[in-house]
Design a protein around this motif. Sequence first.
Motif: not given
Length: 401
Positions: A292-301
């Motif tokens: 989930l953290v990786a997915m949110y980081a990709e979305a934020l990027e």
Amino acid sequence: MPTSPSDRPPAPATVWQTRGRHAGTSAEDVLRRSLRRLKADQDIDDFLELPQAEGDAPDLVFEARTRVAGQVTVRARLSLAPAADDGQEWTLVAEAERPWDQAWPSPAAMFWPTEPGAEWNRDAVTGLCLGEVNPLPRDDKAARRLLRDCARSGWNVHVVVHEAMTTDERGQVPLAHWLPPGLRHRVVEHRAAPQQLRVLNWALRDFGVEVPRGGAVVLPGAPAPEGYDAGDFAVRAVFLDGSEPADLVGAVTRFAALPRALPDGAREALTALREDWHLLTPEEELARERRLVAMYAEALEAMTRSRDLYREAAERAHEALAAYRESAEAVVPHAQRPADRPASALQQLTRTLERLKPAPRPRRAHAPESPDAAAPTAPVEDAAPVAPEEAAEPRTVASER
């Protein structure tokens, strides 16, 4: 008889599924007691009862997890329908980390008690007992109707055995006693009396299946699995003397290994097992949070990149607008009044044409309307000077008259 599977997706090799009915009352209480005992005895690793939504009366859902063959994790999900007059229907889907082995324990034993006299082990279509001997009804119409329903069933395996003669107690040993553990809670065994052979085959002829006298056959189900041939899954002789019916056990085991399409409702149950699973280990919970953290980081990027691109495009648009304004002011000064602006080419041409336009001629004197009327003649000294061309013109007119 259906000879080919429908367009439904095939069941994955890692999946085990069945559907049954609890004939008694308070099936959820039976499940809770059984799950607590299984966890205390370390027969399962853990279980979870999902909270039930209010107002919609949905199915009650239980999850359980265990390990087989050492370290192979099996996740199972059982949904229990609301109570009805004939009991409560339940659906069980389990999936392992590798292709399913029928030698592994039955996933039904991860939820239900396995003591004799249990009320949960009923087939959902027929209401007959799973893993036990079920005599065919004596009424011919009821027997035909039952066999046709069994031939169309896709959740469990139905086996029909014809008794060539009346059996004793040794002949009443159920087939499930000899089957691998993974098949014991998926097989419904039907027993036909000696005089029911004709009724039996009459009911099954539409499906291309025939039971030999004193033999047995595995019904195809609907849709029939690929590679099913009635002759390959028919046994010519079954000795009901308490000995192992090796040929029949082999036929049932081979039938269960055939690739089969998911029965009605199984795809939704499998999707819920895979996508709505809640019983996680601490390691699985940590891995999920990391995903989930990786997915949110990709979305934020991605959002940051979009913002930067938008800002860069806006700056370029402002620069282009400023350059356009500067170039416009260089051609036409902003403070120039409309009267001081240079005339256009059309205006200059109009003015030139106006200057070249000839002067208007003076008006000529009109001749008298009658010959008797003479126009008064002005004195010579008072007349305006006349150009030679204009002076000659009256003579021309008089001569013409």
